[in-house]
Design a protein around this motif. Structure first.
Motif, PDB file in Angstrom:
ATOM      1  N   GLY A  31      -0.726   6.368 -18.132  1.00  0.00           N
ATOM      2  CA  GLY A  31      -0.247   6.891 -16.870  1.00  0.00           C
ATOM      3  C   GLY A  31      -0.650   6.106 -15.636  1.00  0.00           C
ATOM      4  O   GLY A  31      -0.548   6.616 -14.519  1.00  0.00           O
ATOM      5  N   VAL A  32      -1.094   4.856 -15.808  1.00  0.00           N
ATOM      6  CA  VAL A  32      -1.524   4.030 -14.668  1.00  0.00           C
ATOM      7  C   VAL A  32      -0.707   2.735 -14.659  1.00  0.00           C
ATOM      8  O   VAL A  32      -0.732   1.969 -15.623  1.00  0.00           O
ATOM      9  CB  VAL A  32      -3.032   3.717 -14.727  1.00  0.00           C
ATOM     10  CG1 VAL A  32      -3.438   2.828 -13.557  1.00  0.00           C
ATOM     11  CG2 VAL A  32      -3.844   5.008 -14.746  1.00  0.00           C
ATOM     12  N   ASN A  42       1.709  -0.575   0.839  1.00  0.00           N
ATOM     13  CA  ASN A  42       1.097   0.675   1.286  1.00  0.00           C
ATOM     14  C   ASN A  42       1.618   1.819   0.422  1.00  0.00           C
ATOM     15  O   ASN A  42       2.577   1.652  -0.337  1.00  0.00           O
ATOM     16  CB  ASN A  42       1.378   0.918   2.775  1.00  0.00           C
ATOM     17  CG  ASN A  42       2.860   0.933   3.071  1.00  0.00           C
ATOM     18  OD1 ASN A  42       3.609   1.731   2.527  1.00  0.00           O
ATOM     19  ND2 ASN A  42       3.294   0.025   3.947  1.00  0.00           N
ATOM     20  N   SER A  43       0.989   2.966   0.530  1.00  0.00           N
ATOM     21  CA  SER A  43       1.362   4.095  -0.324  1.00  0.00           C
ATOM     22  C   SER A  43       2.750   4.635   0.003  1.00  0.00           C
ATOM     23  O   SER A  43       3.417   5.196  -0.861  1.00  0.00           O
ATOM     24  CB  SER A  43       0.321   5.208  -0.236  1.00  0.00           C
ATOM     25  OG  SER A  43       0.241   5.708   1.084  1.00  0.00           O
ATOM     26  N   HIS A  44       3.221   4.447   1.231  1.00  0.00           N
ATOM     27  CA  HIS A  44       4.569   4.893   1.590  1.00  0.00           C
ATOM     28  C   HIS A  44       5.625   4.160   0.753  1.00  0.00           C
ATOM     29  O   HIS A  44       6.584   4.772   0.282  1.00  0.00           O
ATOM     30  CB  HIS A  44       4.831   4.685   3.082  1.00  0.00           C
ATOM     31  CG  HIS A  44       6.219   5.064   3.493  1.00  0.00           C
ATOM     32  ND1 HIS A  44       6.631   6.375   3.584  1.00  0.00           N
ATOM     33  CD2 HIS A  44       7.298   4.302   3.808  1.00  0.00           C
ATOM     34  CE1 HIS A  44       7.905   6.410   3.942  1.00  0.00           C
ATOM     35  NE2 HIS A  44       8.327   5.158   4.088  1.00  0.00           N
ATOM     36  N   LEU A  72       6.140   8.116  -8.815  1.00  0.00           N
ATOM     37  CA  LEU A  72       4.775   7.619  -8.741  1.00  0.00           C
ATOM     38  C   LEU A  72       3.945   8.647  -7.974  1.00  0.00           C
ATOM     39  O   LEU A  72       4.466   9.359  -7.116  1.00  0.00           O
ATOM     40  CB  LEU A  72       4.741   6.247  -8.075  1.00  0.00           C
ATOM     41  CG  LEU A  72       5.560   5.183  -8.807  1.00  0.00           C
ATOM     42  CD1 LEU A  72       5.568   3.873  -8.053  1.00  0.00           C
ATOM     43  CD2 LEU A  72       5.061   4.989 -10.226  1.00  0.00           C
ATOM     44  N   ASP A  73       2.665   8.754  -8.313  1.00  0.00           N
ATOM     45  CA  ASP A  73       1.810   9.797  -7.751  1.00  0.00           C
ATOM     46  C   ASP A  73       0.633   9.170  -6.996  1.00  0.00           C
ATOM     47  O   ASP A  73      -0.458   9.020  -7.529  1.00  0.00           O
ATOM     48  CB  ASP A  73       1.313  10.712  -8.868  1.00  0.00           C
ATOM     49  CG  ASP A  73       0.570  11.921  -8.359  1.00  0.00           C
ATOM     50  OD1 ASP A  73       0.257  11.981  -7.149  1.00  0.00           O
ATOM     51  OD2 ASP A  73       0.284  12.816  -9.174  1.00  0.00           O
ATOM     52  N   MET A  74       0.882   8.800  -5.737  1.00  0.00           N
ATOM     53  CA  MET A  74      -0.140   8.154  -4.913  1.00  0.00           C
ATOM     54  C   MET A  74      -1.302   9.087  -4.594  1.00  0.00           C
ATOM     55  O   MET A  74      -2.401   8.625  -4.312  1.00  0.00           O
ATOM     56  CB  MET A  74       0.444   7.658  -3.577  1.00  0.00           C
ATOM     57  CG  MET A  74       1.359   6.480  -3.704  1.00  0.00           C
ATOM     58  SD  MET A  74       2.845   6.836  -4.634  1.00  0.00           S
ATOM     59  CE  MET A  74       3.380   8.356  -3.924  1.00  0.00           C
ATOM     60  N   LEU A  77      -3.666   8.567  -7.635  1.00  0.00           N
ATOM     61  CA  LEU A  77      -4.286   7.240  -7.674  1.00  0.00           C
ATOM     62  C   LEU A  77      -3.406   6.249  -6.933  1.00  0.00           C
ATOM     63  O   LEU A  77      -2.221   6.111  -7.230  1.00  0.00           O
ATOM     64  CB  LEU A  77      -4.470   6.757  -9.121  1.00  0.00           C
ATOM     65  CG  LEU A  77      -4.951   5.310  -9.294  1.00  0.00           C
ATOM     66  CD1 LEU A  77      -6.350   5.115  -8.727  1.00  0.00           C
ATOM     67  CD2 LEU A  77      -4.908   4.905 -10.753  1.00  0.00           C
ATOM     68  N   PHE A  78      -3.997   5.575  -5.974  1.00  0.00           N
ATOM     69  CA  PHE A  78      -3.334   4.449  -5.309  1.00  0.00           C
ATOM     70  C   PHE A  78      -4.418   3.482  -4.851  1.00  0.00           C
ATOM     71  O   PHE A  78      -5.344   3.851  -4.132  1.00  0.00           O
ATOM     72  CB  PHE A  78      -2.494   4.880  -4.101  1.00  0.00           C
ATOM     73  CG  PHE A  78      -1.800   3.710  -3.463  1.00  0.00           C
ATOM     74  CD1 PHE A  78      -0.633   3.208  -4.000  1.00  0.00           C
ATOM     75  CD2 PHE A  78      -2.328   3.083  -2.342  1.00  0.00           C
ATOM     76  CE1 PHE A  78       0.000   2.095  -3.443  1.00  0.00           C
ATOM     77  CE2 PHE A  78      -1.716   1.981  -1.765  1.00  0.00           C
ATOM     78  CZ  PHE A  78      -0.541   1.489  -2.317  1.00  0.00           C
ATOM     79  N   PHE A  79      -4.279   2.229  -5.267  1.00  0.00           N
ATOM     80  CA  PHE A  79      -5.199   1.169  -4.872  1.00  0.00           C
ATOM     81  C   PHE A  79      -4.367  -0.093  -4.705  1.00  0.00           C
ATOM     82  O   PHE A  79      -3.492  -0.373  -5.516  1.00  0.00           O
ATOM     83  CB  PHE A  79      -6.265   0.941  -5.955  1.00  0.00           C
ATOM     84  CG  PHE A  79      -7.061  -0.324  -5.748  1.00  0.00           C
ATOM     85  CD1 PHE A  79      -8.138  -0.333  -4.874  1.00  0.00           C
ATOM     86  CD2 PHE A  79      -6.718  -1.491  -6.405  1.00  0.00           C
ATOM     87  CE1 PHE A  79      -8.863  -1.496  -4.658  1.00  0.00           C
ATOM     88  CE2 PHE A  79      -7.436  -2.662  -6.206  1.00  0.00           C
ATOM     89  CZ  PHE A  79      -8.516  -2.659  -5.327  1.00  0.00           C
ATOM     90  N   ASN A  80      -4.660  -0.849  -3.648  1.00  0.00           N
ATOM     91  CA  ASN A  80      -4.041  -2.163  -3.539  1.00  0.00           C
ATOM     92  C   ASN A  80      -4.997  -3.125  -2.851  1.00  0.00           C
ATOM     93  O   ASN A  80      -5.918  -2.707  -2.156  1.00  0.00           O
ATOM     94  CB  ASN A  80      -2.679  -2.101  -2.848  1.00  0.00           C
ATOM     95  CG  ASN A  80      -2.756  -1.718  -1.396  1.00  0.00           C
ATOM     96  OD1 ASN A  80      -3.822  -1.437  -0.863  1.00  0.00           O
ATOM     97  ND2 ASN A  80      -1.619  -1.675  -0.724  1.00  0.00           N
ATOM     98  N   ASP A  81      -4.796  -4.395  -3.131  1.00  0.00           N
ATOM     99  CA  ASP A  81      -5.661  -5.429  -2.576  1.00  0.00           C
ATOM    100  C   ASP A  81      -4.809  -6.660  -2.296  1.00  0.00           C
ATOM    101  O   ASP A  81      -4.278  -7.278  -3.234  1.00  0.00           O
ATOM    102  CB  ASP A  81      -6.783  -5.758  -3.568  1.00  0.00           C
ATOM    103  CG  ASP A  81      -7.796  -6.726  -2.994  1.00  0.00           C
ATOM    104  OD1 ASP A  81      -7.432  -7.875  -2.692  1.00  0.00           O
ATOM    105  OD2 ASP A  81      -8.970  -6.320  -2.862  1.00  0.00           O
ATOM    106  N   LYS A  82      -4.689  -6.996  -1.023  1.00  0.00           N
ATOM    107  CA  LYS A  82      -3.856  -8.128  -0.618  1.00  0.00           C
ATOM    108  C   LYS A  82      -4.378  -9.445  -1.183  1.00  0.00           C
ATOM    109  O   LYS A  82      -3.603 -10.276  -1.658  1.00  0.00           O
ATOM    110  CB  LYS A  82      -3.780  -8.196   0.905  1.00  0.00           C
ATOM    111  CG  LYS A  82      -2.906  -9.307   1.414  1.00  0.00           C
ATOM    112  CD  LYS A  82      -2.834  -9.309   2.930  1.00  0.00           C
ATOM    113  CE  LYS A  82      -1.931 -10.413   3.422  1.00  0.00           C
ATOM    114  NZ  LYS A  82      -1.821 -10.383   4.893  1.00  0.00           N
ATOM    115  N   ASP A  83      -5.697  -9.654  -1.133  1.00  0.00           N
ATOM    116  CA  ASP A  83      -6.264 -10.922  -1.598  1.00  0.00           C
ATOM    117  C   ASP A  83      -6.013 -11.155  -3.088  1.00  0.00           C
ATOM    118  O   ASP A  83      -5.786 -12.285  -3.510  1.00  0.00           O
ATOM    119  CB  ASP A  83      -7.760 -10.982  -1.305  1.00  0.00           C
ATOM    120  CG  ASP A  83      -8.050 -11.061   0.182  1.00  0.00           C
ATOM    121  OD1 ASP A  83      -7.169 -11.525   0.950  1.00  0.00           O
ATOM    122  OD2 ASP A  83      -9.139 -10.639   0.588  1.00  0.00           O
ATOM    123  N   LEU A  84      -6.068 -10.091  -3.874  1.00  0.00           N
ATOM    124  CA  LEU A  84      -5.807 -10.211  -5.311  1.00  0.00           C
ATOM    125  C   LEU A  84      -4.321 -10.049  -5.637  1.00  0.00           C
ATOM    126  O   LEU A  84      -3.920 -10.256  -6.775  1.00  0.00           O
ATOM    127  CB  LEU A  84      -6.612  -9.167  -6.084  1.00  0.00           C
ATOM    128  CG  LEU A  84      -8.127  -9.321  -6.023  1.00  0.00           C
ATOM    129  CD1 LEU A  84      -8.802  -8.154  -6.745  1.00  0.00           C
ATOM    130  CD2 LEU A  84      -8.565 -10.643  -6.603  1.00  0.00           C
TER     131      LEU A  84
END
Length: 170
Positions: A31-32, A42-44, A72-74, A77-84
């Motif tokens: 589920g991820v 972004n989560s939007h 999707l269910d922000m 769980l929602f994570f983001n990283d621009k550098d990665l």
């Protein structure tokens, strides 16, 4: 073993429907979903997207599968990283289709820095340009591993392949 493992893992790869296009994502745990940061900055953006598994895939009897779509269910769980250039989000409720989320495999992320090597061939499972799932076998090459968080490779993929899992032969 190589082809059988690839076929099994391909079920974890889905087509992401965005408001103005497509991308690819894949399950990294039950589920991820994982894709690129530039897909979900972004989560939007994730809130308005859908993930489709089994999108118009040819089956062994020559018929075309019907996709199963999930929200999707922000909030879960929602994570983001621009550098990665990574985004991770929980898969939510099924909107349509027959596939049970719990029945799908997931791709285990490899945490060892020695799991890949420069000049190694790669295999990519993708939804280029939002098309049915395609596999780019071995005509992709790692040309640089500048540090433990970044890999550069050559590949002939189209828009919509962003977020595709990339595998070595193992």
């Amino acid at each position: 073993r190589f082809l059988l493992t690839g076929a099994e893992q391909s079920a974890a790869v889905g087509r992401i429907r965005l408001g103005n296009g497509f991308a690819t994502g894949f399950l990294v745990a039950p589920g991820v979903l994982m894709t690129n940061w530039h897909v979900f900055r972004n989560s939007h953006e994730a809130r308005n997207a859908r993930i489709e598994f089994g999108f118009r895939e040819l089956t062994t009897d020559g018929t075309t599968s019907q996709p199963t779509t999930f929200r999707l269910d922000m909030d879960r769980l929602f994570f983001n990283d621009k550098d990665l250039d990574v985004a991770i989000v929980a898969v939510g409720n099924r909107v349509q289709g027959q596939i049970e989320l719990e029945s799908l495999p997931f791709c285990r992320l490899q945490g060892r820095s020695d799991a890949i090597l420069a000049r190694e061939r790669l295999n990519i499972i993708q939804h280029p340009a939002g098309e049915p799932k395609q596999v780019a076998l071995r005509d992709n090459l790692i040309f640089s591993i500048p540090d433990e968080t970044f890999i550069q490779y050559h590949s002939d993929t189209k828009r919509g392949s962003s977020g595709s899992p990339t595998f070595n032969d193992e």
